[in-house]
Design a protein around this motif. Structure first.
Motif, PDB file in Angstrom:
ATOM      1  N   ALA A  40       0.835  -1.207   0.000  1.00 44.80           N
ATOM      2  CA  ALA A  40       0.000   0.000   0.000  1.00 44.80           C
ATOM      3  C   ALA A  40       0.870   1.258   0.000  1.00 44.80           C
ATOM      4  O   ALA A  40       0.570   2.228  -0.706  1.00 44.80           O
ATOM      5  CB  ALA A  40      -0.933  -0.004   1.206  1.00 44.80           C
ATOM      6  N   LEU A  41       1.944   1.235   0.757  1.00 43.66           N
ATOM      7  CA  LEU A  41       2.851   2.380   0.764  1.00 43.66           C
ATOM      8  C   LEU A  41       3.644   2.474  -0.535  1.00 43.66           C
ATOM      9  O   LEU A  41       3.845   3.562  -1.074  1.00 43.66           O
ATOM     10  CB  LEU A  41       3.802   2.302   1.954  1.00 43.66           C
ATOM     11  N   LEU A  42       4.098   1.334  -1.036  1.00 43.37           N
ATOM     12  CA  LEU A  42       4.863   1.347  -2.288  1.00 43.37           C
ATOM     13  C   LEU A  42       4.025   1.893  -3.439  1.00 43.37           C
ATOM     14  O   LEU A  42       4.541   2.577  -4.327  1.00 43.37           O
ATOM     15  CB  LEU A  42       5.361  -0.063  -2.630  1.00 43.37           C
ATOM     16  N   ALA A  43       2.742   1.606  -3.428  1.00 39.03           N
ATOM     17  CA  ALA A  43       1.861   2.075  -4.497  1.00 39.03           C
ATOM     18  C   ALA A  43       1.765   3.593  -4.518  1.00 39.03           C
ATOM     19  O   ALA A  43       1.495   4.181  -5.565  1.00 39.03           O
ATOM     20  CB  ALA A  43       0.466   1.471  -4.332  1.00 39.03           C
ATOM     21  N   LYS A  44       2.026   4.219  -3.393  1.00 40.23           N
ATOM     22  CA  LYS A  44       1.965   5.680  -3.309  1.00 40.23           C
ATOM     23  C   LYS A  44       3.273   6.339  -3.743  1.00 40.23           C
ATOM     24  O   LYS A  44       3.316   7.551  -3.929  1.00 40.23           O
ATOM     25  CB  LYS A  44       1.615   6.111  -1.885  1.00 40.23           C
TER      26      LYS A  44
END
Length: 162
Positions: free
Chosen positions: A124-128
């Motif tokens: 989820a963080l990497l997607a941002k």
């Protein structure tokens, strides 16, 4: 005394000024991922479960060595893992006086679910992140892992973070 916000400080072009900040960042990321770990396990018990997952069928002495602990402490830790249904103690094929330690199906399912939750949190963080940021992170982490493996560093317990 409040924490100092260094998020806007610039690193030297060679990255050397950022080393202490990177160490703090690794710690913060690992703590955040650890927060995804629900009870019933303590950090020590979780480490043991991960080691047992990777080294199925070890005996108590081997597990203690891998955890950098003592057999009496690890024996009590195993008692607690057995009490929650995550560990099985079986007769050893090598010696009648020895027991083999194995994760139960419940222990394996717990670890699978925990890893999935942690992966979701990280993804989820990497997607941002920007594509360039993800590439830079992947490149840097691969180099870090290669150096870690080449030097045999055992202080960071990498089995917890995979």
């Amino acid at each position: 005394m409040g924490a100092v916000d260094r998020s806007r400080e610039q690193a030297a072009p060679d990255g050397t000024a950022a080393v202490p900040d990177l160490a703090d960042l690794f710690e913060a990321v690992f703590e955040r991922v650890r927060d995804v770990s629900p009870r019933p396990l303590s950090v020590s018990q979780l480490r043991a479960v991960v080691v047992l997952d990777r080294h199925d069928g070890v005996n108590l002495r081997e597990l203690a060595e891998r955890l950098d602990s003592t057999p009496p402490l690890v024996s009590r830790l195993c008692d607690r893992l057995e009490a929650v249904g995550f560990l099985e103690r079986l007769p050893s094929s090598r010696s009648r006086r020895e027991l083999t330690l194995r994760l139960s199906d419940r222990g394996r399912a717990y670890l699978r679910e925990l890893r999935a939750r942690r992966r979701e949190s990280v993804e989820a963080l990497l997607a941002k992140m920007s594509p360039a940021g993800r590439v830079a992170l992947a490149t840097g982490l691969q180099e870090y892992r290669d150096l870690f493996e080449a030097h045999g560093d055992t202080t960071a317990a990498p089995e917890l973070h995979q």
